[in-house]
Design a protein around this motif. Sequence first.
Motif, mmCIF file in Angstrom:
data_model
loop_
_atom_site.group_PDB
_atom_site.id
_atom_site.type_symbol
_atom_site.label_atom_id
_atom_site.label_comp_id
_atom_site.label_asym_id
_atom_site.label_seq_id
_atom_site.Cartn_x
_atom_site.Cartn_y
_atom_site.Cartn_z
ATOM 1 N N SER A 85 63.264 93.181 34.475
ATOM 2 C CA SER A 85 64.052 92.199 33.724
ATOM 3 C C SER A 85 65.143 92.800 32.856
ATOM 4 C CB SER A 85 63.118 91.340 32.859
ATOM 5 O OG SER A 85 62.207 92.141 32.140
ATOM 6 N N GLY A 86 65.135 94.118 32.645
ATOM 7 C CA GLY A 86 66.203 94.746 31.885
ATOM 8 C C GLY A 86 66.365 94.135 30.507
ATOM 9 N N ALA A 87 67.616 93.850 30.138
ATOM 10 C CA ALA A 87 67.897 93.260 28.824
ATOM 11 C C ALA A 87 67.725 91.751 28.814
ATOM 12 C CB ALA A 87 69.306 93.634 28.376
ATOM 13 N N GLY A 88 67.319 91.162 29.957
ATOM 14 C CA GLY A 88 66.928 89.758 29.959
ATOM 15 C C GLY A 88 67.867 88.783 30.636
ATOM 16 N N ASN A 89 68.927 89.262 31.264
ATOM 17 C CA ASN A 89 69.941 88.339 31.772
ATOM 18 C C ASN A 89 69.381 87.315 32.760
ATOM 19 O OD1 ASN A 89 72.618 87.332 32.022
ATOM 20 N ND2 ASN A 89 72.896 88.497 33.900
ATOM 21 N N ASP A 90 68.701 87.778 33.820
ATOM 22 C CA ASP A 90 68.169 86.840 34.810
ATOM 23 C C ASP A 90 67.079 85.958 34.220
ATOM 24 O OD1 ASP A 90 69.455 87.263 37.518
ATOM 25 O OD2 ASP A 90 68.959 89.321 37.010
ATOM 26 N N ALA A 91 66.322 86.500 33.278
ATOM 27 C CA ALA A 91 65.284 85.700 32.633
ATOM 28 C C ALA A 91 65.901 84.537 31.853
ATOM 29 C CB ALA A 91 64.447 86.572 31.701
ATOM 30 N N PHE A 92 67.024 84.791 31.189
ATOM 31 C CA PHE A 92 67.656 83.728 30.414
ATOM 32 C C PHE A 92 68.336 82.706 31.320
ATOM 33 C CE2 PHE A 92 68.045 87.337 27.204
ATOM 34 C CZ PHE A 92 66.832 87.015 26.612
ATOM 35 N N VAL A 93 68.872 83.159 32.433
ATOM 36 C CA VAL A 93 69.419 82.216 33.414
ATOM 37 C C VAL A 93 68.287 81.362 33.988
ATOM 38 C CG1 VAL A 93 70.572 82.017 35.655
ATOM 39 C CG2 VAL A 93 71.398 83.670 33.967
ATOM 40 N N ALA A 94 67.144 81.980 34.275
ATOM 41 C CA ALA A 94 65.991 81.231 34.778
ATOM 42 C C ALA A 94 65.508 80.225 33.745
ATOM 43 C CB ALA A 94 64.861 82.194 35.146
ATOM 44 N N ARG A 95 65.534 80.598 32.473
ATOM 45 C CA ARG A 95 65.100 79.696 31.406
ATOM 46 C C ARG A 95 66.005 78.475 31.326
ATOM 47 N NH1 ARG A 95 66.167 76.689 26.638
ATOM 48 N NH2 ARG A 95 64.274 76.652 25.368
ATOM 49 N N HIS A 96 67.282 78.651 31.602
ATOM 50 C CA HIS A 96 68.211 77.519 31.632
ATOM 51 C C HIS A 96 67.770 76.501 32.681
ATOM 52 C CE1 HIS A 96 71.939 75.447 33.005
ATOM 53 N NE2 HIS A 96 72.218 75.443 31.702
ATOM 54 N N GLU A 97 67.231 77.008 33.799
ATOM 55 C CA GLU A 97 66.801 76.121 34.886
ATOM 56 C C GLU A 97 65.430 75.510 34.629
ATOM 57 O OE1 GLU A 97 68.907 75.406 37.419
ATOM 58 O OE2 GLU A 97 70.300 76.613 36.221
ATOM 59 N N THR A 98 64.519 76.284 34.099
ATOM 60 C CA THR A 98 63.150 75.778 33.902
ATOM 61 C C THR A 98 63.021 74.928 32.654
ATOM 62 O OG1 THR A 98 60.827 76.455 34.055
ATOM 63 C CG2 THR A 98 62.229 77.734 32.580
ATOM 64 N N GLY A 99 63.972 75.090 31.712
ATOM 65 C CA GLY A 99 63.965 74.269 30.507
ATOM 66 C C GLY A 99 62.929 74.706 29.496
ATOM 67 N N ALA A 100 62.930 74.009 28.368
ATOM 68 C CA ALA A 100 62.024 74.361 27.272
ATOM 69 C C ALA A 100 60.566 74.132 27.644
ATOM 70 C CB ALA A 100 62.383 73.565 26.025
ATOM 71 N N GLU A 101 60.319 73.262 28.619
ATOM 72 C CA GLU A 101 58.938 72.978 29.008
ATOM 73 C C GLU A 101 58.384 73.984 30.006
ATOM 74 O OE1 GLU A 101 61.527 69.956 31.324
ATOM 75 O OE2 GLU A 101 61.677 71.296 29.594
ATOM 76 N N GLY A 102 59.217 74.858 30.524
ATOM 77 C CA GLY A 102 58.770 75.884 31.445
ATOM 78 C C GLY A 102 58.430 77.181 30.729
ATOM 79 N N LYS A 103 58.246 78.238 31.507
ATOM 80 C CA LYS A 103 57.915 79.544 30.936
ATOM 81 C C LYS A 103 58.544 80.621 31.811
ATOM 82 C CE LYS A 103 53.995 82.492 29.564
ATOM 83 N NZ LYS A 103 54.372 82.608 28.154
#
Length: 290
Positions: free
Chosen positions: A84-102
């Motif tokens: 995940s490195g510094a988090g870029n793809d994780a934050f893009v994924a969070r945009h898609e999964t929303g606050a209710e996801g993980k």
Amino acid sequence: MDKEQELKNIVKERYTTIAEQRKEENASSCCGATTSSNKVYNIMMDDYSKTGGYVADADLGLGCGLPTQFAKIKQGDTVIDLGSGAGNDAFVARHETGAEGKVIGIDFTPIMIEKARINADKLGYNNVEFRTGDIDNMPVNDNVADVIVSNCVLNLVPNKAKVIAEIHRVLKPHGHFSISDVVLVGDLPKALKEDAEMYAGCVAGAIQKSEYLQLITDQGFKNMTLQKEKPIVIPNDILEKYLTLEDLNAFNAGNTGIFSVTVYAEKAGGLETISIASEGNSCTPGGGCC
């Protein structure tokens, strides 16, 4: 120390250095390796800047695709980002999964985990976490993830079959992955294959495209699709560090191709048949894509 652990240590050391550099320095060659001059090349990077959830501070310029673009992430999903490195793809994924996801990011470089956690704190994301660990032995329980993404990481791991087995283990039944990676068609020159430093620069760590796809098939994944493929041209300024002029000319004139591919596949939910598709064409499990 065995060869596998030696390679892991080299990658960890290299990516620790990368975490301390500017993005422009990381773009200087394949997946962040250095060159013999001050020239800057954007060999693999795809532009994330217009992608929802993009965080500039988390983008170190190390990817070779946009796996989240093809990952079919839904709101409420649990997503794991490998390397995940510094988090870029994780934050893009969070945009898609929303606050209710993980979203769970996994990386084995402590400074990368630290940078990612700082970025998550700045964003106020309490449903994005980053765990220190090897992706060939994930610190995650079985059947946890709806979706797994990864960007230019599996090629850095010596035991790719073990990583793919781990992906299968942690995905839920009917879960799926979308992974961007570097693969080969044809044989690399011996000097590139055997140079551990170049392994950390992605190319020497890449395996044959057919072998890569077969590893996925062998693990029992179904509906495998090649979502995107693009050629990677390694500049002479990098290759000349490893090859004689004669070998360099032969390499450039030969049939070896280096590609960035984004691959999608699903974990079966029961006794289902395995099929493979690439660009809409059907393939046989052992025969590669048509």
